[in-house]
Write a protein that holds these residues in place. Structure first.
Motif, PDB file in Angstrom:
ATOM      1  N   MET A   1       0.836  -1.202   0.000  1.00 20.60           N
ATOM      2  CA  MET A   1       0.000   0.000   0.000  1.00 20.60           C
ATOM      3  C   MET A   1       0.873   1.255   0.000  1.00 20.60           C
ATOM      4  SD  MET A   1      -3.313  -0.407  -0.047  1.00 20.60           S
ATOM      5  CE  MET A   1      -4.616  -1.578   0.298  1.00 20.60           C
ATOM      6  N   ASP A   2       1.919   1.248   0.793  1.00 15.21           N
ATOM      7  CA  ASP A   2       2.762   2.430   0.895  1.00 15.21           C
ATOM      8  C   ASP A   2       3.482   2.702  -0.424  1.00 15.21           C
ATOM      9  OD1 ASP A   2       4.040   4.554   2.587  1.00 15.21           O
ATOM     10  OD2 ASP A   2       5.846   3.462   2.005  1.00 15.21           O
ATOM     11  N   ARG A   3       3.959   1.617  -1.069  1.00 13.72           N
ATOM     12  CA  ARG A   3       4.645   1.790  -2.354  1.00 13.72           C
ATOM     13  C   ARG A   3       3.678   2.252  -3.435  1.00 13.72           C
ATOM     14  NH1 ARG A   3       7.177  -3.074  -0.894  1.00 13.72           N
ATOM     15  NH2 ARG A   3       5.741  -4.235  -2.251  1.00 13.72           N
ATOM     16  N   LEU A   4       2.461   1.710  -3.424  1.00 15.32           N
ATOM     17  CA  LEU A   4       1.489   2.031  -4.460  1.00 15.32           C
ATOM     18  C   LEU A   4       0.952   3.447  -4.331  1.00 15.32           C
ATOM     19  CD1 LEU A   4      -0.208   1.067  -6.871  1.00 15.32           C
ATOM     20  CD2 LEU A   4      -1.888   0.187  -5.226  1.00 15.32           C
ATOM     21  N   PHE A   5       0.648   3.865  -3.091  1.00 13.57           N
ATOM     22  CA  PHE A   5       0.006   5.158  -2.881  1.00 13.57           C
ATOM     23  C   PHE A   5       0.908   6.207  -2.218  1.00 13.57           C
ATOM     24  CE2 PHE A   5      -3.555   2.076  -2.868  1.00 13.57           C
ATOM     25  CZ  PHE A   5      -4.273   2.585  -3.934  1.00 13.57           C
ATOM     26  N   LYS A   6       2.161   5.825  -1.891  1.00 12.70           N
ATOM     27  CA  LYS A   6       3.113   6.762  -1.275  1.00 12.70           C
ATOM     28  C   LYS A   6       2.526   7.389  -0.010  1.00 12.70           C
ATOM     29  CE  LYS A   6       5.143   7.853  -5.777  1.00 12.70           C
ATOM     30  NZ  LYS A   6       5.475   8.914  -6.763  1.00 12.70           N
ATOM     31  N   LEU A   7       2.060   6.518   0.880  1.00 11.62           N
ATOM     32  CA  LEU A   7       1.375   6.983   2.088  1.00 11.62           C
ATOM     33  C   LEU A   7       2.288   7.799   2.995  1.00 11.62           C
ATOM     34  CD1 LEU A   7      -0.660   3.738   2.910  1.00 11.62           C
ATOM     35  CD2 LEU A   7      -1.428   5.761   1.665  1.00 11.62           C
ATOM     36  N   GLU A   9       5.079   9.301   2.350  1.00 12.16           N
ATOM     37  CA  GLU A   9       5.507  10.531   1.682  1.00 12.16           C
ATOM     38  C   GLU A   9       4.459  11.630   1.809  1.00 12.16           C
ATOM     39  OE1 GLU A   9       6.227  11.945  -2.907  1.00 12.16           O
ATOM     40  OE2 GLU A   9       7.011   9.979  -2.299  1.00 12.16           O
ATOM     41  N   ASN A  10       3.182  11.218   1.851  1.00 15.73           N
ATOM     42  CA  ASN A  10       2.083  12.183   1.962  1.00 15.73           C
ATOM     43  C   ASN A  10       1.600  12.360   3.397  1.00 15.73           C
ATOM     44  OD1 ASN A  10       1.088  13.049  -0.923  1.00 15.73           O
ATOM     45  ND2 ASN A  10       1.591  10.868  -1.090  1.00 15.73           N
ATOM     46  N   SER A 335     -14.069  16.840  -0.761  1.00 15.80           N
ATOM     47  CA  SER A 335     -13.456  17.682   0.269  1.00 15.80           C
ATOM     48  C   SER A 335     -13.730  17.144   1.668  1.00 15.80           C
ATOM     49  CB  SER A 335     -13.987  19.113   0.166  1.00 15.80           C
ATOM     50  OG  SER A 335     -13.722  19.653  -1.108  1.00 15.80           O
ATOM     51  N   ALA A 336     -14.845  16.430   1.827  1.00 15.97           N
ATOM     52  CA  ALA A 336     -15.159  15.857   3.137  1.00 15.97           C
ATOM     53  C   ALA A 336     -14.120  14.819   3.519  1.00 15.97           C
ATOM     54  CB  ALA A 336     -16.557  15.232   3.123  1.00 15.97           C
ATOM     55  N   GLY A 337     -13.730  13.979   2.554  1.00 16.11           N
ATOM     56  CA  GLY A 337     -12.694  12.984   2.815  1.00 16.11           C
ATOM     57  C   GLY A 337     -11.336  13.622   3.020  1.00 16.11           C
ATOM     58  N   ILE A 338     -11.055  14.655   2.253  1.00 22.24           N
ATOM     59  CA  ILE A 338      -9.784  15.368   2.417  1.00 22.24           C
ATOM     60  C   ILE A 338      -9.721  16.020   3.786  1.00 22.24           C
ATOM     61  CG2 ILE A 338      -8.445  17.351   1.572  1.00 22.24           C
ATOM     62  CD1 ILE A 338      -9.432  16.617  -1.251  1.00 22.24           C
ATOM     63  N   ALA A 339     -10.851  16.535   4.238  1.00 18.86           N
ATOM     64  CA  ALA A 339     -10.908  17.136   5.572  1.00 18.86           C
ATOM     65  C   ALA A 339     -10.645  16.095   6.655  1.00 18.86           C
ATOM     66  CB  ALA A 339     -12.279  17.784   5.796  1.00 18.86           C
ATOM     67  N   GLU A 340     -10.928  14.825   6.354  1.00 24.44           N
ATOM     68  CA  GLU A 340     -10.676  13.741   7.309  1.00 24.44           C
ATOM     69  C   GLU A 340      -9.257  13.203   7.194  1.00 24.44           C
ATOM     70  OE1 GLU A 340     -12.297  12.459   9.797  1.00 24.44           O
ATOM     71  OE2 GLU A 340     -13.880  13.927   9.531  1.00 24.44           O
ATOM     72  N   GLY A 341      -8.427  13.814   6.366  1.00 23.03           N
ATOM     73  CA  GLY A 341      -7.026  13.413   6.262  1.00 23.03           C
ATOM     74  C   GLY A 341      -6.667  12.674   4.998  1.00 23.03           C
ATOM     75  N   GLY A 342      -7.625  12.493   4.079  1.00 21.32           N
ATOM     76  CA  GLY A 342      -7.333  11.800   2.829  1.00 21.32           C
ATOM     77  C   GLY A 342      -6.360  12.588   1.976  1.00 21.32           C
ATOM     78  N   ARG A 343      -5.260  11.964   1.584  1.00 19.47           N
ATOM     79  CA  ARG A 343      -4.237  12.656   0.810  1.00 19.47           C
ATOM     80  C   ARG A 343      -3.774  11.876  -0.416  1.00 19.47           C
ATOM     81  NH1 ARG A 343      -6.064  15.890   3.445  1.00 19.47           N
ATOM     82  NH2 ARG A 343      -5.139  17.478   4.792  1.00 19.47           N
ATOM     83  N   THR A 344      -4.202  10.619  -0.566  1.00 12.79           N
ATOM     84  CA  THR A 344      -3.732   9.805  -1.677  1.00 12.79           C
ATOM     85  C   THR A 344      -4.890   9.128  -2.412  1.00 12.79           C
ATOM     86  OG1 THR A 344      -3.518   7.687  -0.503  1.00 12.79           O
ATOM     87  CG2 THR A 344      -1.710   9.277  -0.254  1.00 12.79           C
ATOM     88  N   GLY A 345      -4.523   8.379  -3.436  1.00 14.09           N
ATOM     89  CA  GLY A 345      -5.518   7.677  -4.223  1.00 14.09           C
ATOM     90  C   GLY A 345      -6.244   6.585  -3.470  1.00 14.09           C
ATOM     91  N   LEU A 346      -5.701   6.160  -2.328  1.00 13.94           N
ATOM     92  CA  LEU A 346      -6.382   5.121  -1.545  1.00 13.94           C
ATOM     93  C   LEU A 346      -7.741   5.623  -1.074  1.00 13.94           C
ATOM     94  CD1 LEU A 346      -6.424   2.341  -0.299  1.00 13.94           C
ATOM     95  CD2 LEU A 346      -5.081   3.216   1.634  1.00 13.94           C
TER      96      LEU A 346
END
Length: 463
Positions: A1-7, A9-10, A335-346
């Motif tokens: 997961m980390d390699r695929l979505f660069k968790l 790093e983000n 934006s609701a998900g981003i507000a919850e900390g979403g930063r990657t394609g996951l």
């Protein structure tokens, strides 16, 4: 997961991304019921489209395209059939009195998607990221925040619009401005929907103030529980034949195109409208959400990712038409998900999986009351307002276009209107300032072309 979505790093992790994806889905889930209602003319089939076929298309399009956005762009933005254009889609079919069928409308959407793919491959859409000044980009973020808030207020009943017309106005005699008044009111506090929305707003706000991870999602779930005790949860959806547990994919309007019929149906105007509105809606949504996620701090990398997101979005337009639904677009509710900390394609992948699961869990997804998700949208508006501090209001060349962008989006209930007035006013004011020697403001050549296209659109395409 980390390699695929660069968790790492983000600055995120699997749990945060999944929670963010579920949150995004919860705020978008209303489209699963609303889109079939609109495209089938509120379940009556007046447009010729079947409720269940549109429901299936909505879930499939939202699921597949959101997963594509996550896997190929690593962007925390989900896609689904967009509000506004679905209403235009239905209006075109209904107002034609049989001259323009839903198959023709799907064909128009498909063609507009091909146009978007061409514009994206030739990098015309990506040039918008360089051409549009930063002040307008931040204004777009703020405007979308207010737009989301308006959606939440309207859907919950917290905001109502009262229209009072005198007999003269009713007869078309617009002689007295005071005889016509359109007023925005607060909803009735005796309305259970309004009460539940207020409870949801307080619950989500309290959880956010307490810095609870997943505050928006947990707030929606808690509001749903409260709604159940208030009798606001429709458990009848569990047995409703319209929301079956096992999807019948045979009902899909797959590739239901009519290329022959569109030649004599005034298709150019319809395609132009779909293309123009989607162009600015998507641009505004992607830039606004990217700003909110902090991706535009590195402009080069941010522009590159938004450019790739535009390509997936373009494929989504034609892909949605292929399975039988109106224009698929990036959703501001991401934006609701981003507000919850979403930063990657996951985050987007999680949302997409939820849409596909909804094919089998339609009765359960239908349980969540609209007031619960409406409260979440209001809170998201607060978060997106933060970008207003990035706008230099001391420079009126930037301040006035930014203000027009921010205000026209919610007050005309249209993202494209806000961006249109912002672009035209900036081009005019920056040119005036440069010619009068009152400042040096760069006006990209693409901004001139956009301004001319916008003016032409309002003259020839908008009544």
């Amino acid at each position: 997961m980390d390699r695929l979505f660069k968790l790492k790093e983000n600055g995120t992790n699997v749990r945060t991304e999944i929670m963010a994806g579920i949150t995004t889905f919860m705020t978008m889930a209303y489209i699963l019921a609303v889109n079939p209602n609109i495209l089938s003319a509120f379940g009556s089939g007046a447009t010729g489209m079947d409720w269940m076929s549109v429901f299936l298309a909505t879930a499939i399009a939202g699921g597949v395209m959101s997963i594509m956005m996550g896997l190929f762009v690593n962007f925390p933005v989900a896609l689904a059939p967009g509000m506004g254009l679905n209403a235009y889609f239905a209006t075109v079919v209904l107002s034609s009195q049989g001259q323009f069928t839903y198959q023709m409308a799907l064909t128009a959407v498909f063609i507009s998607g091909i146009i978007f793919i061409i514009l994206t491959v030739t990098r015309v859409r990506q040039m918008l990221l360089v051409a549009v000044p930063d002040s307008l980009k931040h204004a777009i973020t703020v405007g979308i925040g207010l737009f989301i808030t308006i959606i939440g207020l309207k859907n919950s009943g917290l905001m109502t619009i009262a229209v009072e017309a005198s007999n003269d106005i009713a007869k078309g005699k617009y002689t007295d401005l005071l005889s016509f008044e359109s007023v925005i009111h607060i909803g009735s506090m005796h309305d259970k929907n309004v009460i539940l929305a207020v409870i949801g707003l307080l619950l989500i706000s309290a959880l956010m103030v307490m810095r609870v991870r997943g505050a928006i999602l947990f707030g929606i779930l808690l509001t749903t529980v409260v709604g159940a005790f208030m009798g606001m949860v429709n458990f009848g959806s569990l047995t409703d034949p319209q929301t079956t547990w096992v999807p019948d994919l045979g009902k899909l309007n797959f590739a239901a195109f009519d290329f022959a019929g569109i030649l004599n149906a005034g298709i150019i105007t319809v395609i132009a409208t779909f293309t123009f509105v989607e162009l600015f809606d998507t641009f505004g949504t992607l830039v606004g959400t990217a700003n909110r996620a902090g991706m535009m701090k590195n402009k080069e990398e941010g522009n590159r990712r938004v450019g790739r997101a535009m390509f997936v979005d373009a494929i989504g337009v034609s892909g949605g038409a292929l399975v039988g639904t109106s224009t698929v677009t990036a959703y501001v509710e991401s934006s609701a998900g981003i507000a919850e900390g979403g930063r990657t394609g996951l985050t987007a992948v999680t949302t997409g999986v939820c849409f596909l699961l909804a094919l089998f869990l339609a009765p359960i997804a239908a349980l969540i009351p609209g007031s619960a998700t409406a409260a979440a949208l209001i809170v998201v508006g607060v978060l997106m307002m933060q970008s207003v501090r990035e706008i230099d209001f001391s420079d009126l060349v930037h301040a006035i276009p930014a203000f027009l962008t921010i205000t026209f989006m919610p007050f005309t209930y249209n993202i494209a209107n806000g961006i249109s007035f912002g672009i035209v006013s900036y081009v005019i004011l920056a040119t005036v300032a440069n010619m009068s020697g009152k400042g040096e403001h760069k006006v990209h050549w693409l901004m001139w072309i956009l301004a001319l296209l916008i003016v032409a659109r309002y003259i020839f395409l908008v009544e």
